[in-house]
Design an enzyme around this catalytic site. Structure first.
Site, PDB file in Angstrom:
ATOM      1  N   SER A   1      -0.616   6.457   0.899  1.00 49.11           N
ATOM      2  CA  SER A   1      -1.987   5.949   0.996  1.00 49.11           C
ATOM      3  C   SER A   1      -2.204   5.367   2.390  1.00 49.11           C
ATOM      4  CB  SER A   1      -2.253   4.871  -0.059  1.00 49.11           C
ATOM      5  OG  SER A   1      -2.070   5.390  -1.360  1.00 49.11           O
TER       6      SER A   1
ATOM      7  N   LEU B   1       0.898  -1.151   0.000  1.00 55.49           N
ATOM      8  CA  LEU B   1       0.000   0.000   0.000  1.00 55.49           C
ATOM      9  C   LEU B   1       0.934   1.197   0.000  1.00 55.49           C
ATOM     10  CD1 LEU B   1      -3.004   0.744   0.093  1.00 55.49           C
ATOM     11  CD2 LEU B   1      -2.850   0.803   2.585  1.00 55.49           C
ATOM     12  N   ASP B   2       0.768   2.079  -0.974  1.00 53.07           N
ATOM     13  CA  ASP B   2       1.696   3.200  -1.131  1.00 53.07           C
ATOM     14  C   ASP B   2       1.941   3.942   0.176  1.00 53.07           C
ATOM     15  OD1 ASP B   2       1.856   2.676  -3.818  1.00 53.07           O
ATOM     16  OD2 ASP B   2       0.386   4.188  -4.401  1.00 53.07           O
ATOM     17  N   LYS B   3       3.138   4.491   0.282  1.00 51.29           N
ATOM     18  CA  LYS B   3       3.500   5.267   1.476  1.00 51.29           C
ATOM     19  C   LYS B   3       2.517   6.407   1.715  1.00 51.29           C
ATOM     20  CE  LYS B   3       7.379   7.851   3.488  1.00 51.29           C
ATOM     21  NZ  LYS B   3       8.789   8.287   3.288  1.00 51.29           N
TER      22      LYS B   3
END
Length: 239
Positions: A110, A106-108
């Site tokens: 996000s 999960l993107d930094k």
């Protein structure tokens, strides 16, 4: 029963299978006193050592879980890596007593639901895109959501040189929409939105297959229930 020694080492909780392969390649693993090569298998009763120390599978009571399975509401700024040299890495953030690693990413920048486990076997089973596993997100953008934008996102967008798979979208607010994906390309939603001139201002994952974020507060984690585990991996009988 024969078991690949990298899997055996992983199931002892010492490290992941990838890291076990690195130990094997470095000549740090032996089976019954002989150096084990990458791809080697061990029989039940074999003596497996890492750096001269015996490693053993953890015995679990009948019906109990051998591994850890948790759901975390990841805050923005936390990086989904097991590299503890990276500031703000997810492993140090959770600070679990057992060695765990994230299932996917999960993107930094996000937030929301991510699963972590000590069981390396389940990672590929859950992530395998051909299984059409759903992941649901709530997304905020910088301008009003139009029907044309939602329809275009649902049809598919060229990202990283390939068309994204068809997905489901729905408007939930003037500047917000819901999207359900069955794949996980790097920064997929942000790049899809950008193709239509939209910039994502907030992105929260709220569901992975049958596991929902629910009322879990940002930064908190919980153990998965038996029902959630069975829904995630219906073919499995041991946890």
């Amino acid at each position: 029963m024969r078991m690949r020694v990298n899997k055996y080492i992983s199931e002892t909780g010492l490290c992941s299978r990838r890291e076990a392969d690195e130990l094997l390649a470095a000549g740090r693993v032996t089976i019954n006193g002989a150096r084990a090569e990458v791809g080697a298998k061990a029989l039940e009763g074999d003596e497996v050592r890492v750096d001269g120390e015996i490693v053993r599978l953890k015995a679990a009571p009948r019906g109990a879980r051998r591994h850890v399975y948790i759901a975390l509401n990841k805050p923005i700024g936390i990086t989904c890596t097991t590299d503890t040299g990276v500031p703000g890495n997810i492993v140090d953030f959770v600070d679990h007593q057992q060695r765990i690693f994230p299932v996917g990413r999960l993107d930094k920048d996000s937030e929301g639901l991510i699963l972590l486990t000590s069981n390396g076997d389940i990672v590929n089973e859950i992530l395998r895109s051909e299984n059409a596993h759903e992941k649901e997100y709530l997304v905020g953008v910088n301008k009003p959501v139009s029907e044309g934008f939602l329809a275009g996102m649902a049809r598919g967008v060229r990202v990283h040189g390939q068309m994204t798979k068809p997905c489901r979208t729905a408007r939930i607010a003037k500047f917000g929409f819901r999207i359900v994906l069955t794949q996980g390309l790097n920064r997929q939603i942000r790049l899809m939105a950008a193709a239509f001139g939209y910039r994502v201002t907030q992105l929260r994952r709220v569901r992975i297959i049958n596991v929902k974020l629910g009322n879990l507060r940002i930064g908190q984690w919980r153990n998965l229930t038996d029902a959630e585990l069975k829904g995630l991996l219906p073919e499995r009988t041991q946890w």
